[in-house]
Design a protein around this motif. Structure first.
Motif, PDB file in Angstrom:
ATOM      1  N   GLY A   1       3.877   7.764   2.729  1.00 54.08           N
ATOM      2  CA  GLY A   1       4.822   7.741   1.766  1.00 54.08           C
ATOM      3  C   GLY A   1       5.118   6.329   0.998  1.00 54.08           C
ATOM      4  O   GLY A   1       5.234   6.350  -0.296  1.00 54.08           O
ATOM      5  N   PHE A   2       5.271   5.310   1.647  1.00 56.92           N
ATOM      6  CA  PHE A   2       5.448   4.174   1.270  1.00 56.92           C
ATOM      7  C   PHE A   2       4.084   3.497   0.487  1.00 56.92           C
ATOM      8  O   PHE A   2       4.290   2.942  -0.485  1.00 56.92           O
ATOM      9  CB  PHE A   2       5.348   2.809   2.558  1.00 56.92           C
ATOM     10  N   GLN A   3       3.053   4.066   0.796  1.00 56.66           N
ATOM     11  CA  GLN A   3       1.867   3.773  -0.084  1.00 56.66           C
ATOM     12  C   GLN A   3       1.988   4.411  -1.419  1.00 56.66           C
ATOM     13  O   GLN A   3       1.680   3.935  -2.623  1.00 56.66           O
ATOM     14  CB  GLN A   3       0.460   4.311   0.558  1.00 56.66           C
ATOM     15  N   LEU A   4       2.672   5.637  -1.472  1.00 54.09           N
ATOM     16  CA  LEU A   4       2.767   6.297  -2.848  1.00 54.09           C
ATOM     17  C   LEU A   4       3.734   5.618  -3.647  1.00 54.09           C
ATOM     18  O   LEU A   4       3.441   5.274  -4.818  1.00 54.09           O
ATOM     19  CB  LEU A   4       3.369   7.529  -2.596  1.00 54.09           C
ATOM     20  N   GLN A   5       4.610   4.854  -3.020  1.00 52.94           N
ATOM     21  CA  GLN A   5       5.810   4.156  -3.927  1.00 52.94           C
ATOM     22  C   GLN A   5       5.226   3.128  -4.409  1.00 52.94           C
ATOM     23  O   GLN A   5       5.294   2.471  -5.307  1.00 52.94           O
ATOM     24  CB  GLN A   5       7.016   3.696  -2.605  1.00 52.94           C
ATOM     25  N   GLU A   6       4.401   2.284  -3.690  1.00 52.64           N
ATOM     26  CA  GLU A   6       3.693   0.886  -3.947  1.00 52.64           C
ATOM     27  C   GLU A   6       2.713   1.337  -5.268  1.00 52.64           C
ATOM     28  O   GLU A   6       2.655   0.612  -6.124  1.00 52.64           O
ATOM     29  CB  GLU A   6       2.879   0.422  -2.860  1.00 52.64           C
ATOM     30  N   ALA A   7       2.219   2.390  -5.073  1.00 51.90           N
ATOM     31  CA  ALA A   7       1.103   2.677  -6.365  1.00 51.90           C
ATOM     32  C   ALA A   7       1.875   3.306  -7.544  1.00 51.90           C
ATOM     33  O   ALA A   7       1.380   3.327  -8.402  1.00 51.90           O
ATOM     34  CB  ALA A   7       0.716   4.243  -5.776  1.00 51.90           C
ATOM     35  N   GLY A   8       3.172   3.223  -7.471  1.00 49.76           N
ATOM     36  CA  GLY A   8       4.079   3.473  -8.632  1.00 49.76           C
ATOM     37  C   GLY A   8       4.691   4.988  -8.621  1.00 49.76           C
ATOM     38  O   GLY A   8       5.388   5.340  -9.630  1.00 49.76           O
TER      39      GLY A   8
ATOM     40  N   ALA B   1      -6.235   6.685  -7.259  1.00 46.79           N
ATOM     41  CA  ALA B   1      -6.095   7.373  -8.417  1.00 46.79           C
ATOM     42  C   ALA B   1      -4.644   7.433  -9.171  1.00 46.79           C
ATOM     43  O   ALA B   1      -4.394   7.463 -10.427  1.00 46.79           O
ATOM     44  CB  ALA B   1      -6.691   8.855  -8.225  1.00 46.79           C
ATOM     45  N   LEU B   2      -3.780   7.566  -8.313  1.00 49.12           N
ATOM     46  CA  LEU B   2      -2.467   7.622  -8.754  1.00 49.12           C
ATOM     47  C   LEU B   2      -1.868   5.958  -9.195  1.00 49.12           C
ATOM     48  O   LEU B   2      -1.174   6.332 -10.133  1.00 49.12           O
ATOM     49  CB  LEU B   2      -1.583   8.072  -7.473  1.00 49.12           C
TER      50      LEU B   2
END
Length: 282
Positions: free
Chosen positions: A232-239, A202-203
């Motif tokens: 946290g890294f997954q959030l960064q990868e999502a943008g 979704a993000l």
């Protein structure tokens, strides 16, 4: 309090900017950090003190904290060096013996006199018998440039907090909201989120559609480091963009300020990663 009143306040200060050495703004405590943060961006290249203060007890009551807060704020706003430049040329909040950078503050107590704290930045001054200014932490403006006010804000932004059990349909509904341009997402610890694949999806979709999503920790102290843990890294990868050690108040008002200046979300993201007036530590 509202963005319209922030704009009005910016006009009041701008119209009288050359007539006074500094300004003291009396303000209710509940939204003071939001207003001080907003004005720190709106008064670009500020070279004079704009000191916010108030009280936990009304100034007419015997045990009020308002009198000392007001008197000391006036003294700080008028303080200058021998060359007539201001000692504190920035937006600050003075409360209970401490002067803090306005866009670093959060209200920490509903009923104590020590109502505000800047958890991730040192005090600019501490007041006892004498006022001790900490010059190494005070902003140094470019005195060759004039103050440039910004009178536009875009409040198409929302804040939401993650929590265990957060529902997918609600998050997707928020992200899909028409005209919403940015989200301040309050995460766990150093910028972590629940390990739900739908959340990352979704993000990522929100970022792809031009939404600017800022990661701010729910912790009062510390910094978002999205590379520390896998979540946290997954959030960064999502943008999702790091909010570093900034406050929610500073992030949401900064987004309003930048969205009024730039239509391109990439430009907003670019400047959200930069310190404009000391609101984050890079």
């Amino acid at each position: 309090m509202s963005p319209a009143l922030w704009i009005e306040l910016a006009h009041v200060i701008t119209d009288r900017y050359n007539d006074f050495d500094g300004f003291v703004v009396l303000h209710g405590t509940d939204t003071m950090s939001f207003t001080a943060s907003a004005l720190s961006y709106m008064l670009e290249n500020l070279s004079k003190p704009v000191i916010f203060t108030g009280s936990q007890l009304p100034i007419g009551q015997l045990r009020t904290d308002g009198k000392e807060n007001l008197i000391t704020s006036i003294e700080i706003a008028a303080a200058h060096h021998q060359d007539e430049t201001a000692v504190v040329p920035e937006v600050g909040i003075y409360f209970n013996g401490h002067l803090m950078r306005g866009n670093r503050t959060t209200k920490q107590s509903a009923d104590g006199f020590n109502a505000f704290e800047s958890f991730n930045y040192p005090h600019l001054a501490d007041a006892g018998v004498q006022i001790s200014y900490h010059a190494e932490f005070i902003h140094k403006p470019n005195l060759k440039k004039s103050m440039i006010p910004q009178f536009k804000l875009d409040n198409n932004v929302i804040i939401f907090s993650l929590f265990p059990g957060i529902r997918e349909d609600l998050i997707r509904h928020i992200i899909a909201t028409p005209n919403l341009r940015s989200i301040v997402m309050r995460t766990f610890g150093s910028g972590n989120a629940p390990q739900n694949p739908w959340l990352i999806s979704a993000l990522r979709e929100g970022c792809r559609r031009g939404k600017v999503i800022i990661n701010i920790s729910q912790c009062l102290q510390g910094c978002v480091e999205m590379g520390r843990y896998d979540t946290g890294f997954q959030l960064q990868e999502a943008g999702v963009i790091s909010g570093y050690d900034g406050t929610v108040e500073a992030a949401v008002t900064k987004l309003m300020y930048l969205q009024a200046k730039y239509d391109d979300p990439d430009q907003v993201r670019k400047f959200m990663k930069q310190s404009i007036c000391g609101e984050i530590t890079i």
